[in-house]
Design a protein around this motif. Structure first.
Motif, PDB file in Angstrom:
ATOM      1  N   HIS A   1       0.824  -1.210   0.000  1.00 27.46           N
ATOM      2  CA  HIS A   1       0.000   0.000   0.000  1.00 27.46           C
ATOM      3  C   HIS A   1       0.859   1.263   0.000  1.00 27.46           C
ATOM      4  O   HIS A   1       0.666   2.163  -0.810  1.00 27.46           O
ATOM      5  CB  HIS A   1      -0.946   0.014   1.208  1.00 27.46           C
ATOM      6  N   VAL A   2       1.800   1.322   0.919  1.00 33.34           N
ATOM      7  CA  VAL A   2       2.593   2.543   1.084  1.00 33.34           C
ATOM      8  C   VAL A   2       3.417   2.847  -0.166  1.00 33.34           C
ATOM      9  O   VAL A   2       3.407   3.978  -0.673  1.00 33.34           O
ATOM     10  CB  VAL A   2       3.490   2.439   2.334  1.00 33.34           C
ATOM     11  N   TYR A   3       4.109   1.850  -0.671  1.00 31.62           N
ATOM     12  CA  TYR A   3       4.976   2.113  -1.816  1.00 31.62           C
ATOM     13  C   TYR A   3       4.184   2.355  -3.094  1.00 31.62           C
ATOM     14  O   TYR A   3       4.574   3.178  -3.923  1.00 31.62           O
ATOM     15  CB  TYR A   3       6.037   1.025  -1.963  1.00 31.62           C
ATOM     16  N   SER A   4       3.059   1.679  -3.245  1.00 31.48           N
ATOM     17  CA  SER A   4       2.231   1.965  -4.418  1.00 31.48           C
ATOM     18  C   SER A   4       1.602   3.353  -4.295  1.00 31.48           C
ATOM     19  O   SER A   4       1.395   4.040  -5.300  1.00 31.48           O
ATOM     20  CB  SER A   4       1.155   0.895  -4.621  1.00 31.48           C
ATOM     21  N   ALA A   5       1.316   3.794  -3.081  1.00 36.13           N
ATOM     22  CA  ALA A   5       0.766   5.136  -2.875  1.00 36.13           C
ATOM     23  C   ALA A   5       1.777   6.207  -3.287  1.00 36.13           C
ATOM     24  O   ALA A   5       1.430   7.163  -3.996  1.00 36.13           O
ATOM     25  CB  ALA A   5       0.366   5.332  -1.412  1.00 36.13           C
ATOM     26  N   VAL A   6       3.013   6.050  -2.854  1.00 37.58           N
ATOM     27  CA  VAL A   6       4.042   7.038  -3.185  1.00 37.58           C
ATOM     28  C   VAL A   6       4.330   7.022  -4.690  1.00 37.58           C
ATOM     29  O   VAL A   6       4.334   8.072  -5.346  1.00 37.58           O
ATOM     30  CB  VAL A   6       5.328   6.786  -2.370  1.00 37.58           C
ATOM     31  N   ILE A   7       4.540   5.833  -5.237  1.00 35.29           N
ATOM     32  CA  ILE A   7       4.836   5.720  -6.666  1.00 35.29           C
ATOM     33  C   ILE A   7       3.649   6.219  -7.495  1.00 35.29           C
ATOM     34  O   ILE A   7       3.824   6.947  -8.475  1.00 35.29           O
ATOM     35  CB  ILE A   7       5.199   4.268  -7.031  1.00 35.29           C
ATOM     36  N   GLY A   8       2.446   5.854  -7.096  1.00 36.68           N
ATOM     37  CA  GLY A   8       1.254   6.272  -7.832  1.00 36.68           C
ATOM     38  C   GLY A   8       1.007   7.765  -7.769  1.00 36.68           C
ATOM     39  O   GLY A   8       0.650   8.384  -8.774  1.00 36.68           O
ATOM     40  N   ALA A   9       1.202   8.361  -6.602  1.00 36.38           N
ATOM     41  CA  ALA A   9       0.988   9.806  -6.470  1.00 36.38           C
ATOM     42  C   ALA A   9       1.996  10.580  -7.316  1.00 36.38           C
ATOM     43  O   ALA A   9       1.634  11.531  -8.019  1.00 36.38           O
ATOM     44  CB  ALA A   9       1.075  10.231  -5.007  1.00 36.38           C
TER      45      ALA A   9
ATOM     46  N   THR B   1       0.651  12.553 -10.820  1.00 39.19           N
ATOM     47  CA  THR B   1       0.814  14.001 -10.920  1.00 39.19           C
ATOM     48  C   THR B   1       1.949  14.381 -11.872  1.00 39.19           C
ATOM     49  O   THR B   1       1.833  15.342 -12.627  1.00 39.19           O
ATOM     50  CB  THR B   1       1.037  14.639  -9.541  1.00 39.19           C
ATOM     51  N   GLY B   2       3.035  13.616 -11.842  1.00 34.31           N
ATOM     52  CA  GLY B   2       4.126  13.873 -12.791  1.00 34.31           C
ATOM     53  C   GLY B   2       3.694  13.594 -14.220  1.00 34.31           C
ATOM     54  O   GLY B   2       3.993  14.363 -15.138  1.00 34.31           O
ATOM     55  N   GLY B   3       2.980  12.491 -14.410  1.00 32.75           N
ATOM     56  CA  GLY B   3       2.471  12.158 -15.730  1.00 32.75           C
ATOM     57  C   GLY B   3       1.466  13.179 -16.230  1.00 32.75           C
ATOM     58  O   GLY B   3       1.430  13.527 -17.412  1.00 32.75           O
TER      59      GLY B   3
ATOM     60  N   GLY C   1      -1.640   6.641 -12.540  1.00 31.26           N
ATOM     61  CA  GLY C   1      -3.023   6.588 -12.056  1.00 31.26           C
ATOM     62  C   GLY C   1      -3.447   5.173 -11.684  1.00 31.26           C
ATOM     63  O   GLY C   1      -4.133   4.967 -10.685  1.00 31.26           O
ATOM     64  N   ALA C   2      -3.034   4.194 -12.483  1.00 32.03           N
ATOM     65  CA  ALA C   2      -3.384   2.798 -12.197  1.00 32.03           C
ATOM     66  C   ALA C   2      -2.718   2.311 -10.910  1.00 32.03           C
ATOM     67  O   ALA C   2      -3.345   1.623 -10.091  1.00 32.03           O
ATOM     68  CB  ALA C   2      -2.985   1.911 -13.370  1.00 32.03           C
ATOM     69  N   ILE C   3      -1.468   2.687 -10.716  1.00 29.20           N
ATOM     70  CA  ILE C   3      -0.764   2.297  -9.481  1.00 29.20           C
ATOM     71  C   ILE C   3      -1.403   2.971  -8.278  1.00 29.20           C
ATOM     72  O   ILE C   3      -1.575   2.357  -7.225  1.00 29.20           O
ATOM     73  CB  ILE C   3       0.738   2.618  -9.598  1.00 29.20           C
ATOM     74  N   LEU C   4      -1.788   4.227  -8.419  1.00 29.57           N
ATOM     75  CA  LEU C   4      -2.466   4.924  -7.322  1.00 29.57           C
ATOM     76  C   LEU C   4      -3.806   4.271  -7.008  1.00 29.57           C
ATOM     77  O   LEU C   4      -4.166   4.094  -5.837  1.00 29.57           O
ATOM     78  CB  LEU C   4      -2.656   6.402  -7.655  1.00 29.57           C
ATOM     79  N   LEU C   5      -4.535   3.900  -8.028  1.00 27.89           N
ATOM     80  CA  LEU C   5      -5.806   3.202  -7.821  1.00 27.89           C
ATOM     81  C   LEU C   5      -5.580   1.895  -7.072  1.00 27.89           C
ATOM     82  O   LEU C   5      -6.341   1.555  -6.154  1.00 27.89           O
ATOM     83  CB  LEU C   5      -6.499   2.953  -9.161  1.00 27.89           C
ATOM     84  N   LEU C   6      -4.535   1.190  -7.425  1.00 27.78           N
ATOM     85  CA  LEU C   6      -4.195  -0.048  -6.731  1.00 27.78           C
ATOM     86  C   LEU C   6      -3.899   0.221  -5.256  1.00 27.78           C
ATOM     87  O   LEU C   6      -4.284  -0.560  -4.378  1.00 27.78           O
ATOM     88  CB  LEU C   6      -2.995  -0.696  -7.418  1.00 27.78           C
ATOM     89  N   SER C   7      -3.247   1.324  -4.953  1.00 24.82           N
ATOM     90  CA  SER C   7      -2.966   1.663  -3.554  1.00 24.82           C
ATOM     91  C   SER C   7      -4.256   1.908  -2.770  1.00 24.82           C
ATOM     92  O   SER C   7      -4.353   1.553  -1.596  1.00 24.82           O
ATOM     93  CB  SER C   7      -2.026   2.865  -3.435  1.00 24.82           C
ATOM     94  N   PHE C   8      -5.263   2.491  -3.428  1.00 24.58           N
ATOM     95  CA  PHE C   8      -6.561   2.668  -2.768  1.00 24.58           C
ATOM     96  C   PHE C   8      -7.220   1.316  -2.498  1.00 24.58           C
ATOM     97  O   PHE C   8      -7.859   1.134  -1.461  1.00 24.58           O
ATOM     98  CB  PHE C   8      -7.480   3.557  -3.617  1.00 24.58           C
ATOM     99  N   VAL C   9      -7.074   0.373  -3.420  1.00 21.59           N
ATOM    100  CA  VAL C   9      -7.610  -0.980  -3.209  1.00 21.59           C
ATOM    101  C   VAL C   9      -6.900  -1.630  -2.020  1.00 21.59           C
ATOM    102  O   VAL C   9      -7.543  -2.199  -1.137  1.00 21.59           O
ATOM    103  CB  VAL C   9      -7.458  -1.840  -4.486  1.00 21.59           C
ATOM    104  N   PHE C  10      -5.567  -1.535  -1.978  1.00 21.80           N
ATOM    105  CA  PHE C  10      -4.814  -2.093  -0.847  1.00 21.80           C
ATOM    106  C   PHE C  10      -5.263  -1.467   0.472  1.00 21.80           C
ATOM    107  O   PHE C  10      -5.440  -2.160   1.475  1.00 21.80           O
ATOM    108  CB  PHE C  10      -3.306  -1.871  -1.025  1.00 21.80           C
TER     109      PHE C  10
END
Length: 130
Positions: free
Chosen positions: A70-78, A82-84, A108-117
């Protein structure tokens, strides 16, 4: 779990600073061209990551692997979203448009995955966490 809280808090602080600078730039220049990027930086980067930092400070999830994901997907996704989004909107000449789009969508997909986690974490905590 304090290391997760600290990481999320530090990344949230950086996003908060970037969002405030963008807001100040928009106000000073009178141009709101970066408004969507500014909003996502503040909501996803600052507000959401800060809330998750508080969650890890208050709760100790039993599933450490899921918490780590969750944590690492949140950071990478955010950062990715936003960078993308910034790359997609500014279209710098050094990157092909396809790379900008993939960066934006993957973030965005990685961030969405972090919300699922996170959702799974909140519904599967142990009895001593209530």
């Amino acid at each position: 779990m304090n290391k997760y809280s600290n990481l999320l808090l530090k990344v949230a602080a950086v996003f908060g600073l970037i969002g405030a600078v963008l807001g100040g730039h928009m106000a000073g220049s009178g141009s709101y061209a970066v408004r969507p990027i500014h909003a996502h930086i503040l909501v996803v980067g600052w507000l959401t990551l800060f809330a998750w930092a508080v969650y890890y400070r208050v709760f100790q999830p039993k599933n450490r692997i899921l918490a780590c994901l969750h944590v690492y997907s949140a950071v990478i996704g955010a950062v990715g979203l936003t960078g993308g989004m910034a790359l997609y909107n500014f279209r710098p000449g050094f990157l092909p448009a396809a790379v900008e789009t993939v960066f934006y969508i993957a973030g965005g997909a990685i961030l969405l995955l972090s919300f699922v986690f996170f959702c799974i974490l909140t519904f599967t905590h142990g009895k001593n966490e209530d």
